[in-house]
Design an enzyme around this catalytic site. Structure first.
Site, PDB file in Angstrom:
ATOM      1  N   LYS A 420     -11.162  -3.615  10.026  1.00  0.00           N
ATOM      2  CA  LYS A 420     -10.393  -2.982   8.985  1.00  0.00           C
ATOM      3  C   LYS A 420     -10.875  -2.020   7.838  1.00  0.00           C
ATOM      4  O   LYS A 420     -12.042  -2.550   7.269  1.00  0.00           O
ATOM      5  CB  LYS A 420      -9.916  -4.214   8.184  1.00  0.00           C
ATOM      6  CG  LYS A 420      -8.933  -4.385   7.286  1.00  0.00           C
ATOM      7  CD  LYS A 420      -8.005  -5.484   6.755  1.00  0.00           C
ATOM      8  CE  LYS A 420      -7.303  -6.240   8.018  1.00  0.00           C
ATOM      9  NZ  LYS A 420      -6.633  -7.298   7.614  1.00  0.00           N
ATOM     10  N   ASP A 514      -0.468 -11.704  -1.489  1.00  0.00           N
ATOM     11  CA  ASP A 514       0.459 -10.711  -0.637  1.00  0.00           C
ATOM     12  C   ASP A 514       0.941 -11.355   0.804  1.00  0.00           C
ATOM     13  O   ASP A 514       0.562 -10.802   1.841  1.00  0.00           O
ATOM     14  CB  ASP A 514      -0.456  -9.364  -0.174  1.00  0.00           C
ATOM     15  CG  ASP A 514       0.244  -8.284  -0.085  1.00  0.00           C
ATOM     16  OD1 ASP A 514       1.535  -8.392  -0.150  1.00  0.00           O
ATOM     17  OD2 ASP A 514      -0.240  -7.312   0.622  1.00  0.00           O
TER      18      ASP A 514
END
Ligand SMILES: *[C@@H]1O[C@H](CO)[C@@H](O)[C@H](O)[C@H]1NC(C)=O
Ligand SMILES: *[C@@H]1O[C@H](CO)[C@@H](O)[C@H](O)[C@H]1NC(C)=O
Ligand SMILES: *[C@@H]1O[C@H](CO)[C@@H](O)[C@H](O)[C@H]1NC(C)=O
Ligand SMILES: *[C@@H]1O[C@H](CO)[C@@H](O)[C@H](O)[C@H]1NC(C)=O
Ligand SMILES: *[C@@H]1O[C@H](CO)[C@@H](O)[C@H](O)[C@H]1NC(C)=O
Length: 680
Positions: A420, A514
């Protein structure tokens, strides 16, 4: 009155109305038999409330001879034969004059109801849940009520010397570690036992109902009995053997229902991940080598737990001592796993820790030694990751943080990874990067994506995760093939458990901020694994950001408090989980872009409208599987509605959500979620 042991059913004790229709059911004639297979029909009681027969277990080749509530959808099992041991398919139960005999398909006897001098005339499945064998003069010569398993039913009597055993697990009915006994002296006790030898360890609960004035069984003398009672009281305080109510190194606390829950302290994990009442294994071992001892302060640190103690694992007590001295002494001592500091005393404890308990009555604090800063996290160079991803070519996905790439790295048993790239880090979070990464690195849970390492070279900041072969929940859920309801509810429960860990069980509380289907990944076995947790701080997903963002005014996954000045708490995750749960059950996105009409574009609005109109079934009208299992679907929808309550304090904690989804607590009717919206 129902007595419940751990692993025991909670909600099974409501009585159903008796059927008025006269039936010849209930009676079982001599020679009648039952066979363990899919076609087996049980012997029913007159009212059909109870059934006696074979139930197929999770392992579909195994069956349990048992009695269950027949008219309740969960078919709660209240009694089982053969000490709960399962029997193979095609095993056969026969009612003979000598009693009940259970044999396998080759005729080998597995269990019987015990020898009796009297001939059985017939069997009878009573509406009380008692299966009885009756003599020709109507006297009962055997009763399932006199041989209880893990449940007492209304009207059932526990006799002196009686005992209930917990199951091994919810689905394995073999005798487990917990016992509930009525001693000959009148005391009711709860204790654990050694599973192999059946040695009963000291009771951790005693009713104190010993009454010497009671008329006692002849053959037992007063002195002996009071001696026994005395011994139990004293030894509870000493309690030197066995692990206690929970496994070794585990900590027991009582939940809202005063039932024991067991938890491994940080730095420990369950030896058998499926046995939450089992032992906890330490994640590291201490060495007594000189070089470790001399640098003990660099290698080890303490985690503090308030009101926690393992009262029986001491090997040294020091007094008077202050906390600093206590820490130092344990740190420098390679046998010391935990120090308890209370008042002016310091107790040092060694592994395995037993009788762990957390209770406000305990006082003081436990200092648990852990090995710091290894985190097993690997620090990668930019060049390594450039090569591993073949120059950042294969893109797996994009999120609010940047892009994720597939890569290959030799690292233990793992080699496929997800890298990532954190492009959009806020500038002044640079120094927080390492801190946050360390927090993430210390999380270990089967419903979280595991962080393997990181890279931090100037502006290059990357996180390396294990690769999840079955993609995101978003593509699984909204793809061409609708996953089965069972798969969906398992996934929802997995996500809830992962969140529970983040909120309540890991060392530093993590609010995800989130939660949405794009951030839930699926592993090889389709287990839900939460990703991107711990990044909220780094990515500035916080109030100042969202209040200006385009999501303002929409009812996506964001809790209303994001748009207000009320504090952000773990309840924002509960809200987002609620939206996600509704998506999972209804199998549709929270926001549909295209026109679908009838106010259905925003899922939660549609849900609230259906809820208000008492038409929740409309939400799954095209899903036959869901309609056929309406009880599960309705429960999940109601939990979802609880989670999206506008007022954060009305939302349940994620622990409660998990319990509701697991079915261990009842789901009550939620209020309409947006009632207060006009007054705000
Ligand atoms: C069950 O069988 C016994 C003995 O044959 C009989 O006395 C009794 O009435 C029967 N009960 C029912 C409910 O049929
Ligand atoms: C069934 O239970 C009822 C209520 O306890 C009792 O009166 C009756 O005698 C029982 N029948 C048999 C056959 O045991
Ligand atoms: C239940 O657990 C026992 C002991 O661990 C094991 O021997 C048995 O096979 C298990 N039964 C089932 C049905 O899994
Ligand atoms: C899910 O993962 C398993 C194991 O890697 C794989 O065999 C299977 O094809 C995957 N399914 C999908 C739909 O990608
Ligand atoms: C949001 O993040 C920014 C950047 O890290 C920070 O300065 C600010 O204090 C944060 N606000 C809240 C409410 O956490």
């Amino acid at each position: 009155m129902a007595y419940a042991l751990p692993h025991l059913l909670l909600s099974s004790l409501f009585l159903l109305p008796f059927s008025a229709v006269a039936q010849t059911k209930g009676n079982v004639t001599i020679g009648a038999s039952l066979t363990a297979n899919d076609k087996s029909t049980p012997w029913l009681s007159t009212s059909e409330d109870f059934a006696f027969g074979f139930q197929q277990l999770q392992d579909k080749s195994l069956f349990l001879l048992c009695i269950w509530y027949h008219r309740v959808p969960d078919k709660n099992i209240v009694w089982y034969a053969n000490e709960g041991n399962a029997v193979p398919r095609e095993s056969k139960l026969v009612l003979a004059n000598g009693g009940l005999v259970l044999s396998d398909s080759r005729g080998k006897e597995l269990w019987n109801s015990g020898s009796t001098a009297d001939e059985v005339a017939y069997g009878f499945m009573n509406d009380t849940g008692n299966f009885v064998l009756v003599r020709s003069d109507s006297v009962n010569i055997w009763e399932s009520f006199k041989d209880p398993s893990d449940t007492m039913l209304p009207t059932q009597i526990m006799e002196s010397g009686g005992v209930l055993f917990s199951r091994q697990t919810e689905t394995n009915f073999s005798r487990g570690r917990f016992q509930f006994r009525l001693l000959l002296d009148g005391n009711l006790v709860l204790n654990t036992r050694d599973v192999l030898t059946n040695l009963a360890y000291d009771a951790y609960y005693i009713s104190g109902t010993y009454d010497p004035s009671d008329s006692l069984n002849s053959g037992y003398q007063d002195g002996l009995l009071s001696g026994l009672s005395q011994k139990i009281y004293v030894s509870t305080l000493a309690g030197v053997e066995g692990s206690g109510a929970c496994g070794y190194n585990s900590v027991c606390s009582l939940d809202d229902y005063r039932r024991p829950t067991c938890e491994c302290p940080q730095g420990f994990s369950l030896l058998d991940p499926d046995d939450k009442y089992g032992h906890c294994k330490p994640s590291f071992s201490q060495s007594c080598d000189d070089d470790e001892l001399s640098s003990a302060e660099d290698i080890y640190d303490f985690l503090e737990l308030l009101d926690t103690d393992w009262p029986t694992s001491d090997y040294e007590q020091m007094k008077p001592y202050n906390e600093e001295g206590c820490r130092k002494s344990c740190l420098q001592d390679c046998f010391c796993a935990v120090a308890i500091f209370r008042g002016e005393s310091c107790w040092k404890k060694k592994l395995p820790l037993s009788n762990g308990r957390k209770d406000t009555g305990v006082n003081g604090k436990a200092l648990i030694k852990f090995r710091k800063a290894e985190s097993n996290l690997r620090c990668f160079t930019y060049k390594e990751l450039l090569e591993a991803t073949n120059g950042f070519t294969e893109e797996l996905g994009r999120g609010s943080f940047g892009i994720v790439y597939k890569g290959v790295i030799q690292m233990g048993s793992t080699n496929v990874v997800a890298v990532k790239k954190l492009d959009s880090l806020v500038r002044d979070t640079e120094k927080e990067f390492k801190t946050e990464v360390n927090v993430i690195g210390q999380t270990h849970h089967k419903n979280l994506v595991r962080l393997l390492g990181f890279c931090e070279e100037g502006r290059h900041k990357m996180l390396v995760y294990e690769f999840m072969s079955n993609g995101t929940l978003a593509s699984f859920l909204f793809g061409d093939l609708r996953p089965s309801l069972n798969q969906r509810t398992e996934i929802a429960l997995g996500i809830a458990r992962g969140l529970l860990y983040l909120h309540e069980e890991c060392g530093t509380q993590i609010i995800h901020c989130d939660i949405k289907p794009q951030n839930i990944l699926l592993d090889d076995y389709y287990n839900a694994r939460i990703s991107d947790f711990g990044l909220a701080k780094l990515l500035m997903i916080n109030q100042s950001h969202t209040s200006t963002a385009t999501i303002r005014g929409t009812k996506g996954y964001f809790a209303p408090e994001w748009f207000r000045s009320t504090p952000i708490t773990v309840k924002v995750d509960v809200y987002s989980f609620g939206v996600l749960l509704l998506e999972i059950i209804c199998c549709r996105r929270s926001l549909e872009n295209h026109e679908i009409g009838e106010g259905r574009e925003i899922l939660i609005d549609w849900v609230c409208n259906c809820f208000q109109a008492g038409r929740l079934g409309d939400l799954v009208e095209n899903d036959m599987e869901a309609l056929n299992d309406w009880r599960t679907v309705e429960k999940s929808l109601l939990v979802g509605i609880w989670c999206i309550q506008e007022d954060p304090s009305s939302r349940p904690t994620i622990r409660r959500v998990t319990q509701m989804l697991e079915g261990v607590v009842e789901v009550t009717m939620p209020p309409y979620p947006w009632l207060s919206s006009t007054t705000n």
